[in-house]
Design an enzyme around this catalytic site. Sequence first.
Site, mmCIF file in Angstrom:
data_model
loop_
_atom_site.group_PDB
_atom_site.id
_atom_site.type_symbol
_atom_site.label_atom_id
_atom_site.label_comp_id
_atom_site.label_asym_id
_atom_site.label_seq_id
_atom_site.Cartn_x
_atom_site.Cartn_y
_atom_site.Cartn_z
ATOM 1 N N ASP A 243 5.989 15.994 -8.370
ATOM 2 C CA ASP A 243 4.672 15.578 -8.848
ATOM 3 C C ASP A 243 4.270 14.347 -8.052
ATOM 4 O O ASP A 243 5.128 13.599 -7.576
ATOM 5 C CB ASP A 243 4.734 15.247 -10.348
ATOM 6 C CG ASP A 243 3.351 15.042 -10.951
ATOM 7 O OD1 ASP A 243 2.753 16.039 -11.405
ATOM 8 O OD2 ASP A 243 2.862 13.897 -10.951
ATOM 9 N N ASN B 139 -5.000 27.349 -15.358
ATOM 10 C CA ASN B 139 -6.123 28.140 -15.877
ATOM 11 C C ASN B 139 -7.102 28.509 -14.768
ATOM 12 O O ASN B 139 -8.280 28.174 -14.816
ATOM 13 C CB ASN B 139 -6.853 27.374 -16.988
ATOM 14 C CG ASN B 139 -6.064 27.372 -18.285
ATOM 15 O OD1 ASN B 139 -5.449 28.370 -18.657
ATOM 16 N ND2 ASN B 139 -6.071 26.244 -18.977
ATOM 17 N N LYS C 3 -5.833 35.524 -20.331
ATOM 18 C CA LYS C 3 -5.890 34.151 -20.848
ATOM 19 C C LYS C 3 -7.329 33.678 -20.979
ATOM 20 O O LYS C 3 -7.680 32.936 -21.909
ATOM 21 C CB LYS C 3 -5.104 33.220 -19.922
ATOM 22 C CG LYS C 3 -5.122 31.739 -20.319
ATOM 23 C CD LYS C 3 -4.557 31.513 -21.704
ATOM 24 C CE LYS C 3 -4.145 30.068 -21.954
ATOM 25 N NZ LYS C 3 -5.113 29.049 -21.633
ATOM 26 N N GLU D 259 -10.728 31.699 -28.728
ATOM 27 C CA GLU D 259 -10.372 30.390 -29.284
ATOM 28 C C GLU D 259 -11.626 29.549 -29.541
ATOM 29 O O GLU D 259 -11.747 28.897 -30.579
ATOM 30 C CB GLU D 259 -9.438 29.690 -28.307
ATOM 31 C CG GLU D 259 -9.018 28.285 -28.655
ATOM 32 C CD GLU D 259 -8.265 27.675 -27.487
ATOM 33 O OE1 GLU D 259 -8.822 26.756 -26.845
ATOM 34 O OE2 GLU D 259 -7.137 28.132 -27.205
#
Length: 306
Positions: free
Chosen positions: A30, A96, A174, A181
């Site tokens: 990272d 996403n 998704k 959602e």
Amino acid sequence: MRLAMVGLGKMGSNMARRLRRGGIEVVGYDHSLDMVVSLVAEEGMVGASSVEDAVSKLQSPRVVWLMLPSGEPTEKQIRELAPLLAKGDIVIDGGNSNYKDSQRRGNWLAEQGIGFMDAGTSGGIWGLDNGYCLMVGATPEVAKIMEPVLKALAPAADRGWAHVGPVGSGHFTKMIHNGIEYGMMQAMAEGLELLRGKQEFSLDLAEITELWRHSSVVRSWLLDLTAEALKSDQALDNVAPYVADSGEGRWTVVEAVEQGVAAPVLTLALQMRFASQNETGYGYRLLSMMRNAFGGHAVKQTGGGK
């Protein structure tokens, strides 16, 4: 099995932790090297000083799992990663991303003999303890190789993960999941605002949401989180009535238009998030609180907030 995890933010770091606890070797990188150092010390992760360093510490077939923001950050990383890999290696996008981008990237990598998996990942900040729901798109060959990793991340080896179809189908599934959602959150926020508005009854929203959790038809994990949050704060005065949308809701509505499928609830739920940026209201505060409860999304506070 060993893989590299690139991107150790809220989701990536917890996924690395769960993989290590499930017996999967993880090489982590990272841009925040402090997070790398922490995971090395806490979980026995193998640290890397760069993406190149992470790839060099893998064995063939090399697997690199990306947990990066969608759009340009993911695109740039895949373009820079590909020359470091060889035929038979695998790239996984667990962010996403738009499913159309995933299809394009999968085709581009396939031309170089590199496998690709798009992993729609749900579970938010609770995934470390509860496991993640994983909706993955890939060829059967890539999906088979990745089974041990998916089983380690899921709630159990036999549930919570599925190879739903070809490349692109994981992020597509998704995307629709997140559109649903939006609608569920909007309905719950509107209903609770109506309950709160009936001042003559002096209704206790913490008591009512806790009541609904048991044997009612609206019980859900979202309700669980809402009930828990309302126990400590029903007024939500320190939560600004601003609800961001992270992209998937917009893509879902666009997909409905392209297919010519009526999706009024999902569309209106998205529009209400837009409206929250210009208006005030208790319902918007509830929506913001819910997003923070399941995903750790930042809550915009009012001027008097702590």
